[in-house]
Design a protein around this motif. Structure first.
Motif, PDB file in Angstrom:
ATOM      1  N   LYS A  75      -9.025  -8.538  -0.142  1.00 20.07           N
ATOM      2  CA  LYS A  75      -9.486  -7.261   0.423  1.00 20.07           C
ATOM      3  C   LYS A  75      -8.671  -7.314   1.903  1.00 20.07           C
ATOM      4  CE  LYS A  75     -13.473  -5.695  -1.627  1.00 20.07           C
ATOM      5  NZ  LYS A  75     -13.667  -6.504  -2.785  1.00 20.07           N
ATOM      6  N   ILE A  76      -8.067  -5.914   2.183  1.00 21.72           N
ATOM      7  CA  ILE A  76      -7.678  -5.471   3.572  1.00 21.72           C
ATOM      8  C   ILE A  76      -8.333  -4.728   4.107  1.00 21.72           C
ATOM      9  CG2 ILE A  76      -5.464  -4.974   4.723  1.00 21.72           C
ATOM     10  CD1 ILE A  76      -4.886  -7.457   3.132  1.00 21.72           C
TER      11      ILE A  76
ATOM     12  N   LYS B  66       3.770  -4.023  -9.664  1.00 20.25           N
ATOM     13  CA  LYS B  66       3.921  -2.910  -8.427  1.00 20.25           C
ATOM     14  C   LYS B  66       2.349  -3.186  -7.792  1.00 20.25           C
ATOM     15  CE  LYS B  66       4.768   1.835  -8.146  1.00 20.25           C
ATOM     16  NZ  LYS B  66       5.516   3.137  -8.966  1.00 20.25           N
ATOM     17  N   ALA B  67       2.832  -3.262  -6.509  1.00 24.77           N
ATOM     18  CA  ALA B  67       1.411  -3.272  -5.607  1.00 24.77           C
ATOM     19  C   ALA B  67       1.456  -1.887  -4.896  1.00 24.77           C
ATOM     20  CB  ALA B  67       1.661  -4.273  -4.559  1.00 24.77           C
ATOM     21  N   ILE B  68       0.348  -1.258  -4.709  1.00 23.08           N
ATOM     22  CA  ILE B  68       0.035   0.048  -4.290  1.00 23.08           C
ATOM     23  C   ILE B  68      -0.973  -0.175  -3.322  1.00 23.08           C
ATOM     24  CG2 ILE B  68      -0.735   2.209  -4.821  1.00 23.08           C
ATOM     25  CD1 ILE B  68       0.267   1.759  -7.806  1.00 23.08           C
ATOM     26  N   SER B  69      -0.635   0.287  -2.059  1.00 22.98           N
ATOM     27  CA  SER B  69      -1.471   0.303  -0.833  1.00 22.98           C
ATOM     28  C   SER B  69      -1.808   1.573  -0.154  1.00 22.98           C
ATOM     29  CB  SER B  69      -1.134  -0.733   0.087  1.00 22.98           C
ATOM     30  OG  SER B  69      -0.694  -2.026  -0.282  1.00 22.98           O
TER      31      SER B  69
ATOM     32  N   ASN C  87      -6.248  -1.090  -2.357  1.00 24.81           N
ATOM     33  CA  ASN C  87      -5.058  -1.778  -2.904  1.00 24.81           C
ATOM     34  C   ASN C  87      -5.176  -2.097  -4.369  1.00 24.81           C
ATOM     35  OD1 ASN C  87      -3.797  -1.901  -0.312  1.00 24.81           O
ATOM     36  ND2 ASN C  87      -4.874  -3.942   0.123  1.00 24.81           N
ATOM     37  N   GLU C  88      -4.009  -1.902  -5.131  1.00 26.33           N
ATOM     38  CA  GLU C  88      -4.340  -2.297  -6.478  1.00 26.33           C
ATOM     39  C   GLU C  88      -2.874  -2.966  -7.055  1.00 26.33           C
ATOM     40  OE1 GLU C  88      -4.401   0.924  -9.416  1.00 26.33           O
ATOM     41  OE2 GLU C  88      -3.886   2.208  -7.802  1.00 26.33           O
ATOM     42  N   LEU C  89      -2.982  -3.673  -7.791  1.00 25.70           N
ATOM     43  CA  LEU C  89      -1.730  -4.327  -8.342  1.00 25.70           C
ATOM     44  C   LEU C  89      -1.503  -3.765  -9.783  1.00 25.70           C
ATOM     45  CD1 LEU C  89       0.349  -6.534  -7.652  1.00 25.70           C
ATOM     46  CD2 LEU C  89      -0.669  -7.879  -9.401  1.00 25.70           C
ATOM     47  N   LYS C  90      -0.588  -3.331 -10.361  1.00 22.19           N
ATOM     48  CA  LYS C  90      -0.350  -2.745 -11.658  1.00 22.19           C
ATOM     49  C   LYS C  90       0.822  -3.712 -12.453  1.00 22.19           C
ATOM     50  CE  LYS C  90      -1.833   2.103 -11.666  1.00 22.19           C
ATOM     51  NZ  LYS C  90      -1.395   3.195 -11.875  1.00 22.19           N
ATOM     52  N   TYR C  91       0.521  -4.084 -13.567  1.00 24.15           N
ATOM     53  CA  TYR C  91       1.797  -4.626 -14.460  1.00 24.15           C
ATOM     54  C   TYR C  91       2.483  -3.548 -15.119  1.00 24.15           C
ATOM     55  CZ  TYR C  91       0.199  -9.142 -12.937  1.00 24.15           C
ATOM     56  OH  TYR C  91      -0.275 -10.175 -12.137  1.00 24.15           O
ATOM     57  N   ILE C  92       3.633  -3.182 -14.684  1.00 29.63           N
ATOM     58  CA  ILE C  92       4.260  -2.055 -15.148  1.00 29.63           C
ATOM     59  C   ILE C  92       5.593  -2.789 -16.255  1.00 29.63           C
ATOM     60  CG2 ILE C  92       3.779  -0.272 -13.584  1.00 29.63           C
ATOM     61  CD1 ILE C  92       6.883  -0.593 -12.640  1.00 29.63           C
ATOM     62  N   PRO C  93       6.022  -1.850 -17.231  1.00 34.34           N
ATOM     63  CA  PRO C  93       7.093  -2.330 -18.169  1.00 34.34           C
ATOM     64  C   PRO C  93       8.448  -2.634 -17.565  1.00 34.34           C
ATOM     65  CG  PRO C  93       6.418  -0.189 -18.947  1.00 34.34           C
ATOM     66  CD  PRO C  93       5.533  -0.610 -17.746  1.00 34.34           C
TER      67      PRO C  93
END
Ligand code: NAD
Length: 515
Positions: A159-160, A509-512, A165-171
Motif C-alpha cells: 500500500k502506498i 502492467k502496473a497502474i497507479s 494501485n493495481e497490477l494487471k497481467y496482459i498478453p
C-alpha cells in the motif's frame, strides 16, 4: 465458482467395458485414416498444391493423413491474421477465454478413446501411454483455465498512501507454438491453450510426425466455438517454414518444445531484431535430456529395477523425461544388471494396436537409423548385455537395449539418443554417483533409489535437474503436482503445469492513480 483442479483419472483397460471401447475406437479410427486436412487461417480452410503425409510408424506404408505443406506466403498470412485478431481477443475477459479451455476439456473427455486411438496409429503409443497423453492434455486445459482466472484477479501490492494501485497481467501478442511429436496432444494442447487463455493469438505448427493429432485439436476448438483466427493451424516441416515463423517481425513469442539443436537455433534467430520489430521476442524452449537414475546399495532392488525399466523403455524411451543412464553403486552392480536384463527379456514389442505389446515402434526412419547407430557406438564404448537389434517387419521396431560398463564421458552417456537405449554406469560411492548424474550439459529429470536418508537429503541439494524424484521412476509427471521443465541445456527453466507457467505468456502492467 470453478471447482478445485484435480488430475484426470487414467482409464483402466483391464475393465472389459473399457477394453471393448478402445477396440471399437481403434476400428473406427482405422476407417478414417488417410483423410486430407487443411491449413486453417482465420477460420478459412485452405488447400495448397504441395502436400505431405503422416505415416504409421508401426506400419510405415499406412498413411494416417494428408496435410498441406504451406509456403512462406501462407505462414506470413497466418501471422498477419493473428496479429489483427489479437487486437480484439486480447481485450476479452479472462472468464470468457478460460471457458473455451473448460469446454475443450469436456469434449476431449467425451472423445477420449478415439483420441487415444489416433495416437496409437500416428505416433505408436501403447493404449496406456496414449490415454496418459490425452489425460494430460485435459489436465493442462483445466489447470491453465483456472490459472488464467487467478492471474486475472487482484494482485497483492504494497500500500502506498495517497494512491490506488493495481497490477494487471496482459498478453504479449502473436505466439508461434511449435511442439514435438512425442506428446503430440498434451504438449501441443498445453502450449496452445496457455498462449490463448492469456489473451494471445496463436500460429500452431505441429510436428510433421504428428500433424493429424494437431488437426484433431483444431476440430475440438472449432466445436467449442473459439473465435476464428485465435488459433491458426499451419502444419508443415519445421525446416521449411520454421524460420519464417520465428523471424517474422510480428511474432512476439515462441513457445517451443523439442530438441536442443532446434531450440538453440530458434533462440538465436529470435534474438535478431527485424525491421519494423518493436519488441524483444520471448523464447520458451523446452529441450532434451540425458536423465539419470542413481541406484544406491541399500535399496529394494526389485523396486529400483522396475523403476529403471519403466523409465527407460516406456514409450520406447521417447520421453524427454526417460531414463537413459542408470548409475549403479559398485556393491550391487552385477546383481542389478542381471535384474535389468531379466526384465528386458520380458518386454514384448510390436504394434501398439495389440495391447499385449509393451513397446511399440520408434517414430520414423531417421530416428530408427540414428538409434541403431548409437547402439553401434555403445557396443564399442561398453558391453551390450541385452537387445541391440532392429526387429524386421513393417515398422520401426528396436529391441530394448542395455549397454553396461559405460563411462560417464562416453557418447552414449552424454548425447540424447531418444530411443530405447539404456547406458549402465558403475559408481564406487554415492558422491561419485551424483557427480556422474550431473556430468552432462542437460538437467531435465533424475531419480534416486536409496534407503539412506542422508543420501536423500544430499541428492535434494546436489542433483541438478528440474524434476528430481526420490524412490520412484523419473517419468510420469502430473500437471499441478509436478511442474515440469529442466535446467541448463534442457530448457529455459519454465515449468509446464506449474503455477508460474502462465506468467511466461504475459507482461505485467502496473497502474497507479493519485487519489
Ligand atoms: P525437433 O526439435 O526435431 O522438433 C520439434 C518441433 O520443432 C517440431 O514441430 C518441428 O517441426 C519443429 N522444427 C524443426 N525445425 C525447425 C526450425 N528450423 N524452426 C522452427 N521449428 C522447427 O524435436 P522432436 O523430434 O519433435 O521431439 C523430440 C525432442 O523433444 C527430444 O529432444 C525431447 O527431449 C524433446 N522434448 C522435450 C520436452 C521438455 O519438456 N523438455 C518434452 C518433450 C520433448
Amino acid at each position: 465458482m470453478v471447482e478445485e483442479f484435480k488430475n484426470e483419472k487414467f482409464i483402466d483397460f483391464l475393465v472389459p467395458e473399457n477394453h471393448q471401447k478402445m477396440e471399437l475406437a481403434l476400428k473406427e479410427v482405422k476407417q478414417e485414416l488417410g483423410k486430407e486436412y487443411e491449413i486453417i487461417i482465420g477460420g478459412k480452410k485452405i488447400k495448397t498444391k504441395e502436400k505431405f503425409q503422416s505415416y504409421n510408424p508401426s506400419n510405415k506404408d499406412e498413411v494416417i493423413g494428408i496435410l498441406q505443406q504451406p509456403s512462406h506466403k501462407e505462414v506470413r498470412q497466418a501471422i498477419e491474421v493473428a496479429f489483427e485478431k489479437f487486437k480484439g481477443w486480447s481485450k476479452e475477459p479472462a472468464e470468457k477465454r478460460a471457458e473455451y479451455l473448460f469446454k475443450t476439456a469436456s469434449i476431449m473427455r467425451e472423445n477420449k478413446f478415439k483420441l487415444s486411438a489416433w495416437l496409437v496409429y500416428e505416433v505408436g503409443k501403447s493404449w496406456a501411454e496414449a490415454d496418459g497423453d490425452i489425460a494430460e492434455a485435459i489436465d493442462f486445459l483445466e489447470f491453465y483455465g483456472r490459472e488464467a482466472l487467478r492471474y486475472a484477479g487482484p494482485q497483492p501490492l504494497t500500500k502506498i498512501p495517497g494512491e490506488k494501485n493495481e497490477l494487471k497481467y496482459i498478453p504479449l501478442g502473436v505466439g508461434a507454438v511449435i511442439p514435438p511429436w512425442n506428446f503430440p496432444m498434451s504438449i501441443l494442447t498445453g502450449m496452445t491453450s496457455a498462449s490463448f487463455v492469456t489473451g494471445n493469438t496463436v500460429i500452431l505448427k505441429p510436428s510433421s510426425d504428428s500433424p493429424v493429432t494437431g488437426a484433431k485439436l483444431m476440430e475440438l476448438l472449432e466445436e467449442t466455438g473459439l473465435p476464428e483466427g485465435v488459433v491458426n493451424f499451419v502444419p508443415g516441416r519445421g525446416s521449411v517454414i520454421g524460420d519464417t515463423l520465428v523471424s517474422h517481425p510480428h511474432t512476439r513469442f515462441i513457445a517451443f518444445t523439442g530438441s536442443m539443436a532446434v531450440g538453440l537455433h530458434i533462440n538465436e534467430l529470435a534474438s535478431k531484431v527485424q525491421q519494423e520489430q518493436i519488441w524483444i521476442k520471448r523464447v520458451l524452449a523446452e529441450m532434451g535430456g540425458k536423465n539419470a537414475i542413481i541406484v544406491d546399495e541399500d535399496v529394494n532392488l526389485t523396486t529400483a529395477a522396475d523403476g529403471v525399466i519403466a523409465s527407460a523403455f516406456g514409450y520406447q524411451g521417447q520421453k524427454c523425461s526417460a531414463c537413459s543412464r542408470a548409475v549403479v553403486l559398485e556393491a550391487i552392480y552385477n546383481k542389478f544388471l542381471d535384474m535389468l536384463v531379466e526384465r528386458g527379456k520380458q518386454i514384448k514389442i510390436g504394434s501398439p494396436v495389440d495391447p499385449t505389446n509393451y513397446m511399440g515402434p520408434v517414430i520414423n526412419e531417421r530416428a530408427f537409423k540414428a538409434i541403431l547407430n548409437y547402439i553401434e557406438i555403445g557396443k564399442k564404448e561398453g558391453h551390450l548385455v541385452y537387445g541391440g537389434k532392429a526387429i524386421p517387419g513393417p515398422g520401426y521396431f528396436i529391441e530394448p537395449t542395455i549397454v553396461a560398463d559405460i563411462t560417464s564421458e562416453a557418447r552414449i552417456a552424454q548425447e540424447e539418443i531418444f530411443g530405447p537405449v539404456l547406458a549402465v554406469i558403475k559408481a564406487s560411492n554415492f558422491d561419485e554417483a551424483l557427480t556422474i548424474a550431473n556430468s552432462t550439459m542437460y538437467g531435465l529429470t533424475g531419480s534416486v533409489y536409496t534407503n539412506n536418508s542422508a543420501h536423500l537429503e544430499k541428492a535434494k541439494t546436489v542433483f541438478h535437474c528440474g524434476n528430481l524424484y526420490l524412490n520412484r521412476k523419473c517419468t510420469g509427471a502430473f500437471v499441478g503436482g509436478h511442474p515440469f521443465g529442466g535446467f541448463n541445456m534442457s530448457g529455459t527453466d519454465s515449468k509446464a503445469g506449474g503455477r508460474d507457467y502462465l506468467l511466461l505468456f504475459t507482461q505485467a502492467k502496473a497502474i497507479s492513480e493519485a487519489l
